[in-house]
Scaffold this active site. Structure first.
Site, PDB file in Angstrom:
ATOM      1  N   LYS A  54       0.904  -1.017  -0.063  1.00 54.28           N
ATOM      2  CA  LYS A  54       0.034  -0.041  -0.040  1.00 54.28           C
ATOM      3  C   LYS A  54       0.855   1.184   0.128  1.00 54.28           C
ATOM      4  CE  LYS A  54      -3.887  -2.395   2.177  1.00 54.28           C
ATOM      5  NZ  LYS A  54      -4.425  -2.923   3.232  1.00 54.28           N
ATOM      6  N   GLN A  98      -5.201  -1.833   9.613  1.00 58.08           N
ATOM      7  CA  GLN A  98      -5.019  -3.038   8.724  1.00 58.08           C
ATOM      8  C   GLN A  98      -5.680  -4.426   9.643  1.00 58.08           C
ATOM      9  OE1 GLN A  98      -3.329  -3.501   5.742  1.00 58.08           O
ATOM     10  NE2 GLN A  98      -3.918  -5.688   5.847  1.00 58.08           N
ATOM     11  N   ASP A 121     -11.150   2.974   4.201  1.00 55.14           N
ATOM     12  CA  ASP A 121     -11.414   1.492   4.002  1.00 55.14           C
ATOM     13  C   ASP A 121     -12.912   1.541   4.020  1.00 55.14           C
ATOM     14  OD1 ASP A 121      -9.990  -0.633   3.219  1.00 55.14           O
ATOM     15  OD2 ASP A 121      -9.497  -1.327   5.491  1.00 55.14           O
TER      16      ASP A 121
END
Ligand code: NAD
Length: 296
Positions: A54, A98, A121
């Site tokens: 990422k 994450q 996200d």
């Protein structure tokens, strides 16, 4: 006939090129590069690889990244306090936590601590609620990538973009993939069947699908005889075989003889997930720029 191999890497490159161009313009308004904070709790090796990928892709588009590494033994309160501190930083446009978190930590509580305007996200309950209502919001990255891949495949196959009325079957009902991708297909007027571990006759449900999305986490569960002729098959699954290779939830060999198009693993959904994360970070930074540097 062999199915079209849907090249997620190529599509992700196209998306990222567009993001890079927009960022060049945005930097003047924002007075800096957009910035994504990535929180990694513990030392899950797969998560470390994803976080690195990422950061690498973000930098290549002109997005700064801040890695926040936290020990695996922290408690929820400490994690939420760290997230809330990041929420207040004027130079952070997006926060990604994450997943999965180490055992003992509550993912839902931690995700809810992220400011919804920075939730790149798309997993905060407000953003998921807005998606349910079909309103504009930061949307989960993998499902957004899946929709882009379907559009891309249809274009390559010479089909129209409109997928209304088509039967789509989604296997897997997580908040990360299965549920949101079902809502997005519904928004595009598909007839959606959402399958999960307790679905009876999964093979039959898959066989009816013009568009089949597999997000299960079971190595090559879906075989050629589970797939309708000329279906578009999107394989979200990432499974490591005993020999260490990565494979999806779909048996690529047998399904590619039946389907019209299929995503490979790796090189399908994965790169698009990252591209959509960067797109969300750009969107969030644009909102901040439009509001004089404040989070909206
Ligand atoms: P999850 O474990 O949260 O959910 C899996 C879902 O599959 C559950 O809803 C469960 O009901 C269903 N399921 C399990 N066994 C089943 C069976 N035998 N038959 C039918 N349904 C079954 O997983 P997730 O987070 O949604 O991820 C799914 C897969 O996608 C995993 O392999 C994950 O690594 C992968 N993934 C990939 C990306 C990417 O960027 N490529 C992103 C997210 C997840």
């Amino acid at each position: 006939m062999t199915a079209l191999r849907i090249d997620g890497k190529a599509l992700a490159r196209q998306v990222q090129d567009g993001i890079s161009k927009e960022i060049l313009e945005l930097n003047n308004k924002l007075g800096r590069a957009p910035c994504l904070a990535v929180i990694l709790v513990g030392d899950n090796p797969a998560s470390k690889v994803y976080v690195k990928a990422k950061a690498k892709n973000a930098e290549s588009c002109g997005i700064d990244t801040i890695d926040v590494f936290l020990p695996g033994n922290i408690d929820n309160k400490m994690l939420e306090a760290k997230i809330k501190e990041l929420n207040t930083k004027p130079n952070i446009d997006g926060i990604l936590l994450q997943l999965p978190l180490p055992p003992g930590l509550d993912e839902y509580k931690a995700l809810s601590a992220i400011d919804p305007a920075l939730d790149v996200d798309g997993l905060h309950p407000i953003n998921q609620g807005l998606l349910l209502r079909g309103e504009k919001s930061l949307r989960p990255c993998t499902p957004s990538g899946v929709i882009e891949l379907i559009d891309y495949a249809r274009e390559k196959l010479g089909l129209k973009r409109d997928i209304s009325g088509l039967q789509s079957t989604v296997v897997g009902r997580s908040i990360l993939v299965g549920k949101p991708v079902s809502l997005m297909l519904l928004e595009r007027h598909c007839t959606v069947t959402l399958c999960h571990s307790r679905t009876k006759n999964l093979m039959e449900e898959c066989r009816r699908a013009d568009i089949l999305v597999a997000a299960v986490g079971r190595q090559e569960l879906i075989k050629g005889d589970w797939v309708k002729k000329d279906a578009i098959v999107i394989d979200v699954g990432i499974n490591r075989t005993e020999s260490g290779a990565l494979v999806g939830d779909v048996d690529f060999q047998s399904v590619s003889k039946i389907a019209a198009a299929i995503t490979p693993v790796p090189g399908g959904v994965g790169p698009m997930t990252i591209a959509m994360l960067l797109k969300n970070t750009l969107e969030s930074a644009k909102q901040r720029a439009a509001h004089g540097g404040k989070v909206t």
